[in-house]
Design an enzyme around this catalytic site. Structure first.
Site, PDB file in Angstrom:
ATOM      1  N   HIS A 149       0.862  -1.184   0.000  1.00  0.00           N
ATOM      2  CA  HIS A 149       0.000   0.000   0.000  1.00  0.00           C
ATOM      3  C   HIS A 149       0.893   1.228   0.000  1.00  0.00           C
ATOM      4  O   HIS A 149       1.559   1.521   0.996  1.00  0.00           O
ATOM      5  CB  HIS A 149      -0.899  -0.021   1.235  1.00  0.00           C
TER       6      HIS A 149
ATOM      7  N   HIS B  72      -8.123  -8.198   5.333  1.00  0.00           N
ATOM      8  CA  HIS B  72      -8.084  -7.252   6.451  1.00  0.00           C
ATOM      9  C   HIS B  72      -8.401  -7.976   7.754  1.00  0.00           C
ATOM     10  O   HIS B  72      -9.497  -8.479   7.953  1.00  0.00           O
ATOM     11  CB  HIS B  72      -9.036  -6.067   6.298  1.00  0.00           C
TER      12      HIS B  72
ATOM     13  N   GLU C  26      -1.920  -1.360  -3.672  1.00  0.00           N
ATOM     14  CA  GLU C  26      -3.036  -0.692  -3.018  1.00  0.00           C
ATOM     15  C   GLU C  26      -2.761   0.801  -2.983  1.00  0.00           C
ATOM     16  O   GLU C  26      -1.638   1.230  -2.695  1.00  0.00           O
ATOM     17  CB  GLU C  26      -3.212  -1.217  -1.588  1.00  0.00           C
TER      18      GLU C  26
END
Length: 247
Positions: free
Chosen positions: A43, A190, A70
């Protein structure tokens, strides 16, 4: 059978805690692949709190599986993705004050902007996934934006009390079936751990799970390759857990 994407952001977190050069997430990605990772996820946040631009550039050159980037749906990030050409872009919500991503992207309220950005990325050959909560309205918005993938937010399931986890698992199962009926391909992630991943991995139609923190935490004890091997075994051969009934 679901595949395993290993998120290496937390390796970069350790490095950035001292603003030094180690541990370097780039060679760690290779170790994750040697341990069986089917893909590497990073990310690149707008505040660059962990992964840096340099990391993304080098990972694009060295990752031999799949590189999933991400990022927030901003113009600057779209330009970076178009330059780097990852194997997939996953658009996620982002707030500077959050410790980690706290929920799914509100696609419904951003359809016009997201449709434009998704089109630019996919026209350049980069498939786009949208990180969303397992809700019908969000899935319909993803379809309308012409995304090819969704990544279902599993945080509510992961954080639920054990008495509530079956109903949260049912939400994920139903959302997966609904997304596939809409022509969307489905990933999830997640908050997944070695203790809670198997029921999600067993969902029919689930293609990939993106998992990071728990693997890096386990790696402190057993090393990264072994930590990935252990998670890969759970993802590929999930056991039936009586708590959740037949899935």
């Amino acid at each position: 059978m679901a595949s395993l994407g290993v998120n290496i952001d937390h390796i970069a977190n350790v490095r950035q805690a001292r603003r030094t050069v180690e541990p370097d997430p780039v060679p760690m990605a290779l170790l994750a692949e040697l341990g069986g990772a089917d893909g590497i996820t990073v990310h690149l946040r707008e505040d660059r709190r962990h992964i840096q631009d340099r990391d993304v550039d080098l990972l694009r050159q060295t990752v031999r599986s799949r590189l999933n980037l991400e990022m927030a749906a901003t113009e600057d990030m779209v330009l970076i993705a178009l330059r780097v050409q990852p194997d997939m872009v996953t658009l996620v919500p982002e707030r500077r004050e959050e410790v980690t991503t706290e929920g799914g992207l509100d696609v419904s309220s951003q359809r016009v902007d997201l449709t434009s950005k998704i089109s630019r990325l996919q026209d350049a050959g980069i498939p786009v996934s949208l990180f969303v909560d397992p809700e019908r309205g969000q899935l319909e918005a993803c379809r309308d934006c012409r995304a090819r993938w969704v990544e279902l937010h599993t945080g509510t399931y992961a954080e639920a009390k054990w008495t509530d986890q079956p109903s949260e698992l049912a939400r994920l199962t139903e959302a997966t079936a609904l997304a596939r009926a809409m022509g969307l391909r489905v990933n999830a992630g997640h908050g997944l751990t070695y203790q809670n991943v198997e029921p999600v991995a067993a969902i029919e139609g689930m293609e990939e799970l993106n998992i990071g923190h728990t693997i890096v935490a386990r790696a402190v004890a057993v090393g990264l390759q072994q930590a990935v091997r252990e998670m890969k075994a759970l993802v590929q051969n999930p056991r039936r857990d009586p708590l959740f009934g037949s899935y």
